[in-house]
Design an enzyme around this catalytic site. Structure first.
Site, PDB file in Angstrom:
ATOM      1  N   LYS A   9     -51.245  52.402 116.049  1.00 39.67           N
ATOM      2  CA  LYS A   9     -50.047  52.096 115.263  1.00 39.67           C
ATOM      3  C   LYS A   9     -50.440  51.205 114.091  1.00 39.67           C
ATOM      4  CE  LYS A   9     -45.247  50.530 115.936  1.00 39.67           C
ATOM      5  NZ  LYS A   9     -44.281  50.044 116.937  1.00 39.67           N
TER       6      LYS A   9
ATOM      7  N   SER B 126     -40.059  52.623 117.368  1.00 33.82           N
ATOM      8  CA  SER B 126     -40.750  52.608 116.098  1.00 33.82           C
ATOM      9  C   SER B 126     -42.164  53.201 116.171  1.00 33.82           C
ATOM     10  CB  SER B 126     -40.848  51.179 115.575  1.00 33.82           C
ATOM     11  OG  SER B 126     -41.589  50.363 116.454  1.00 33.82           O
TER      12      SER B 126
ATOM     13  N   SER C  68     -39.920  50.320 121.733  1.00 30.45           N
ATOM     14  CA  SER C  68     -40.623  51.146 120.746  1.00 30.45           C
ATOM     15  C   SER C  68     -41.838  51.912 121.249  1.00 30.45           C
ATOM     16  CB  SER C  68     -41.037  50.299 119.554  1.00 30.45           C
ATOM     17  OG  SER C  68     -39.955  50.185 118.675  1.00 30.45           O
TER      18      SER C  68
END
Ligand code: GLN
Length: 487
Positions: A80, A155, A179
């Site tokens: 990420k 996310s 997330s």
């Protein structure tokens, strides 16, 4: 089976047995990435050059026997883009950090490199991890590999899409209020949000420091557990870090006989998709058939967790994001006459709408006159929620619920930025408020074929129980690949 669709642990075994070379793995992975990226946009940066040179180095270490005890050496991992990677830009999907190149690796990155995993790219996300759709990214939205008209969630949407689309074997996400679990659920994957403190946050760009955790995403429970083993452990560079020994091979017992499972009544009574409700009840039956006990319990406190989450996460975001001022990091706007104007212009141009909204909310709840009424009060309710969990875990080993109330919505759906009082965020965020570990594992698919997950919450440091239950359930429901338009 192709290199890119093979389970990570199996691939690592084959690499060790010299059936496949690490360079072959990386090349095959890059081919798939370049073929699929135009459709999915899972990545912000693909680290082709670094991955190819890392492959040679890792192959050498494998040949010299240095990585004999590393379960995932040679497999590809996507990261990420809020986790700092030395020499590779780390954008947080924000314009304000679009050109930011960290001078150091996050602790989890050091651990991955030590363990011989290949960093294949940095994944798309909601800006500063604020959101649940990957649509607030400055770099465009990511598509769900199960159906490109739908969101992969967020996310950590890029990290989930990349693994589902076989653009990486495993990935890292971060979870502040769901997330990791929500995108894992939307993309038919296994995601784990670890106990607060068991994975170092050093080098994770902070959103809400008391809630943020880095965690693994994989296509099956053993892969995810093995990745958790690699990244967890005490780190002196993170003052909230704790020591906890975890061994994936010890946790992979497929036996839940005698396990006590609690189901919070408010989660069961929530308004949710009928397919999700039906499959959730079937899943509970499956656990009973395997010898576990299932019981409902009251958990009224949890009804307030969305409001509490919003107050606390926005307050912390407000102070964490004050560092982006055009002086120390990232973007600096032009055309200013004094320092105050520099701040104002940089932050106005650099942050997107959702980030600004949350900074303002944070400023509001921390301002004089509001501080006691909102921030202090939220802290007190947070305490009650933790306490309710502590009590529940005197009776249960695992607490179960769906991960989300609906499956992945279409990208065309207008998104409202304030979640309702009872939303999927209710199912997820109480876990972060209490610092507990929780996993999302595939549970079923709706009429349109979109996947959804089952949430397993464990005691503090109870990752082992979660993995055990998850593994047992997974054996009744093997992994399904997406059948999207491109597959
Ligand atoms: N969707 C939640 C939010 O928008 C959670 C985000 C996260 O876990 N990073 O805040």
């Amino acid at each position: 089976q192709e290199i890119t669709s093979m389970p990570a642990l199996e691939l690592a075994r084959r690499i060790k047995d010299k059936e496949i070379s690490v360079t072959e793995v990386v090349k095959a992975q890059l081919d798939i990435i370049y073929k699929k990226e135009p459709a999915y946009n899972s990545y912000i940066t693909v680290t082709e050059k670094e991955a190819l040179s890392q492959a040679k180095e890792v192959q050498k270490r494998i040949d010299e026997g240095e990585l004999n005890h590393s379960p995932l050496a040679g497999v590809t991992v996507a990261i990420k883009d809020n986790i700092c990677t030395k020499g590779i830009r780390t954008t947080c999907a924000s314009k304000i950090l679009a050109d930011y190149i960290p001078a150091y690796d996050a602790t989890v990155i050091e651990k991955l490199k030590d363990a011989g995993l290949i960093l294949i790219g940095k994944t798309n996300m909601d800006e500063f991890a604020m959101g649940d759709s990957t649509r607030t990214s400055y770099f465009g939205e990511t598509k769900n590999p199960w159906n490109i008209k739908h969101t992969p969630g967020g996310s950590s949407g890029g990290s989930a899409a990349a693994v589902a689309a076989e653009e990486a074997h495993v990935s890292l996400g971060s979870d502040t209020g769901g997330s990791i679990r929500q995108p894992a659920s939307y993309c038919g994957l296994v995601g784990l949000k670890p106990t607060y403190g068991t994975v170092s946050r050093y080098g994770l760009v902070a959103f809400a420091s008391s809630l943020d955790q880095i965690g693994p995403i994989g296509r099956n429970v053993p892969d995810c557990a093995a990745l958790y083993e690699v990244i967890s452990g005490y780190d002196p560079k993170d003052s909230t870090s704790v020591n906890s020994a975890f061994s994936h091979s010890q946790a992979l017992l497929d036996d839940v006989r005698g396990m006590k499972i609690g189901v919070p009544r408010p989660f069961l009574e929530a308004d949710m998709d009928e397919d999700i409700r039906r499959r959730f009840h079937e899943a509970l039956k499956t656990f009973e058939n395997m010898g576990a006990f299932v019981e409902l319990f009251d958990f009224e406190e949890v009804k307030y967790c969305v409001q509490v989450y919003q107050v606390i996460s926005c307050a912390e975001a407000f102070s964490n994001l004050s560092r982006y001022d055009g002086v120390k990091y990232g973007l600096r706007a032009g055309g200013y006459d004094n320092l105050e104007e520099l701040y104002k212009k940089t932050r106005s141009e650099g942050f997107g709408y959702e980030v600004k909204r949350r900074i303002m909310l944070g400023a509001f709840v921390l301002s004089r006159g509001n501080y006691d009424a909102y921030y202090i009060k939220a802290g007190k309710i947070r305490r009650l929620i933790s306490e309710a969990y502590r009590k529940a875990f005197e009776r249960y080993d695992i607490i179960m619920s769906p991960v989300t109330l609906r499956t992945a919505p279409p990208l065309s759906e207008k998104k409202s930025s304030s979640p309702g009082k009872f939303s999927s965020l209710t199912l997820n965020s109480s876990v972060n408020l209490a610092g507990l570990p929780a996993a999302s594992i595939p549970c079923g698919r709706d009429k349109k074929g979109m996947p959804f997950g089952l949430q397993l919450v464990g005691k503090w440091f109870g990752e082992k129980d979660i993995i055990r239950a998850a593994y047992a359930f997974e054996r009744t429901m093997p992994y399904e690949r997406p059948e999207g338009e491109l597959m």
